[in-house]
Design a protein around this motif. Structure first.
Motif, short mmCIF file in Angstrom:
data_model
loop_
_atom_site.label_atom_id
_atom_site.label_comp_id
_atom_site.label_asym_id
_atom_site.label_seq_id
_atom_site.Cartn_x
_atom_site.Cartn_y
_atom_site.Cartn_z
N ARG A 3 -24.39 99.33 -9.59
CA ARG A 3 -22.98 98.96 -9.76
C ARG A 3 -22.23 100.03 -10.54
N LYS A 4 -22.89 100.62 -11.53
CA LYS A 4 -22.27 101.69 -12.32
C LYS A 4 -21.98 102.90 -11.43
N ILE A 5 -22.96 103.25 -10.59
CA ILE A 5 -22.78 104.37 -9.66
C ILE A 5 -21.62 104.08 -8.73
N SER A 6 -21.57 102.87 -8.19
CA SER A 6 -20.50 102.47 -7.29
C SER A 6 -19.14 102.59 -7.96
N ARG A 7 -19.04 102.11 -9.21
CA ARG A 7 -17.76 102.11 -9.92
C ARG A 7 -17.32 103.53 -10.23
N ILE A 8 -18.25 104.39 -10.64
CA ILE A 8 -17.92 105.79 -10.93
C ILE A 8 -17.46 106.48 -9.65
N ARG A 9 -18.16 106.20 -8.55
CA ARG A 9 -17.77 106.78 -7.25
C ARG A 9 -16.35 106.36 -6.89
N GLU A 27 -26.48 101.71 -4.39
CA GLU A 27 -25.46 100.98 -5.15
C GLU A 27 -25.79 99.49 -5.29
N ASN A 28 -26.69 99.00 -4.45
CA ASN A 28 -27.12 97.60 -4.56
C ASN A 28 -28.39 97.46 -5.39
N SER A 29 -28.94 98.60 -5.85
CA SER A 29 -30.18 98.58 -6.63
C SER A 29 -29.90 98.40 -8.11
N GLU A 30 -30.70 97.55 -8.74
CA GLU A 30 -30.56 97.34 -10.18
C GLU A 30 -31.14 98.51 -10.96
N THR A 31 -32.14 99.17 -10.38
CA THR A 31 -32.78 100.32 -11.02
C THR A 31 -32.86 101.46 -10.02
N ILE A 32 -33.07 102.67 -10.54
CA ILE A 32 -33.17 103.86 -9.71
C ILE A 32 -34.07 104.85 -10.43
N ASP A 33 -34.90 105.58 -9.68
CA ASP A 33 -35.80 106.52 -10.36
C ASP A 33 -34.99 107.70 -10.91
N ASP A 34 -35.52 108.31 -11.96
CA ASP A 34 -34.81 109.35 -12.71
C ASP A 34 -34.42 110.55 -11.84
N GLU A 35 -35.31 110.93 -10.93
CA GLU A 35 -35.02 112.10 -10.08
C GLU A 35 -33.80 111.82 -9.19
N ARG A 36 -33.77 110.63 -8.57
CA ARG A 36 -32.66 110.25 -7.70
C ARG A 36 -31.38 110.10 -8.53
N LEU A 37 -31.50 109.52 -9.73
CA LEU A 37 -30.35 109.34 -10.60
C LEU A 37 -29.74 110.70 -10.96
N ALA A 38 -30.58 111.68 -11.22
CA ALA A 38 -30.10 113.03 -11.55
C ALA A 38 -29.34 113.63 -10.36
N GLU A 39 -29.85 113.41 -9.15
CA GLU A 39 -29.17 113.90 -7.94
C GLU A 39 -27.80 113.23 -7.78
N LEU A 70 -21.85 113.25 -8.24
CA LEU A 70 -20.64 112.60 -8.76
C LEU A 70 -19.93 113.48 -9.80
N GLY A 71 -20.59 114.54 -10.23
CA GLY A 71 -19.99 115.42 -11.23
C GLY A 71 -20.00 114.84 -12.63
N VAL A 72 -21.01 114.02 -12.92
CA VAL A 72 -21.14 113.43 -14.26
C VAL A 72 -22.58 113.62 -14.73
N THR A 73 -22.83 113.29 -15.99
CA THR A 73 -24.19 113.39 -16.52
C THR A 73 -24.93 112.08 -16.25
N VAL A 74 -26.25 112.15 -16.31
CA VAL A 74 -27.08 110.95 -16.18
C VAL A 74 -26.71 109.96 -17.28
N GLU A 75 -26.48 110.49 -18.50
CA GLU A 75 -26.12 109.63 -19.63
C GLU A 75 -24.79 108.91 -19.36
N ALA A 76 -23.85 109.62 -18.73
CA ALA A 76 -22.55 109.01 -18.42
C ALA A 76 -22.73 107.81 -17.50
N ILE A 77 -23.64 107.93 -16.55
CA ILE A 77 -23.89 106.80 -15.64
C ILE A 77 -24.57 105.67 -16.41
N LYS A 78 -25.61 106.00 -17.17
CA LYS A 78 -26.36 104.97 -17.90
C LYS A 78 -25.47 104.23 -18.90
#
Length: 137
Positions: A12-18, A43-55, A60-68
């Motif tokens: 949901r965070k990824i979706s909202r930032i997008r 965007e429907n996943s509650e969790t995501i692996d770190d490698e995919r999250l970094a991609e 999205l042009g943001v940091t992993v921390e910004a998404i988290k």
């Protein structure tokens, strides 16, 4: 005694930032080299692996921390911090922005959208060219 907290829904965070970036799922999929359906699944996943999250963060042009750390409350507080700082005790505050940060943010999103459209058109042109080359053989 430990308390259970509802896990943060990373999708949901990824979706909202997008959405705040004014980016369609298709554009994010293009940037990730994947399909729109995959982006939808992310965007429907509650969790995501770190490698995919970094991609995703990079696309999205943001940091992993910004998404988290993303939350609607944080966004509201961020924009409210710009509210009415122009006067201090009746005197003009010389450090105040001379532009509306939200306008700049929206302008940046539109520029990024145009960039993605040009990128998508370049890919379509490349595919069209390659199809012509293949038909010629």
């Amino acid at each position: 005694m430990s308390t259970l907290t509802k896990p943060s829904h990373i999708g949901r965070k990824i979706s909202r930032i997008r959405e705040l970036r004014d980016m369609k799922q298709e554009a994010l999929a293009q940037a990730l080299g994947t399909s729109q359906q995959t982006v939808s699944a992310i965007e429907n996943s509650e969790t995501i692996d770190d490698e995919r999250l970094a991609e995703v963060a990079k696309a999205l042009g943001v940091t992993v921390e910004a998404i988290k750390n993303f939350s609607e409350d944080n966004m509201i507080n961020y924009f409210n911090s710009f509210h009415d700082n122009s006067f201090t005790n009746g005197a003009f505050n010389a450090n105040h922005c001379t532009f509306n940060p939200l306008d700049k943010l929206i302008e940046t999103f539109h520029e990024k959208e145009k960039l993605y459209e040009r990128l998508l058109q370049a890919e379509k042109d490349k595919i069209e060219y390659l199809e012509k080359v293949l038909k010629g053989k």
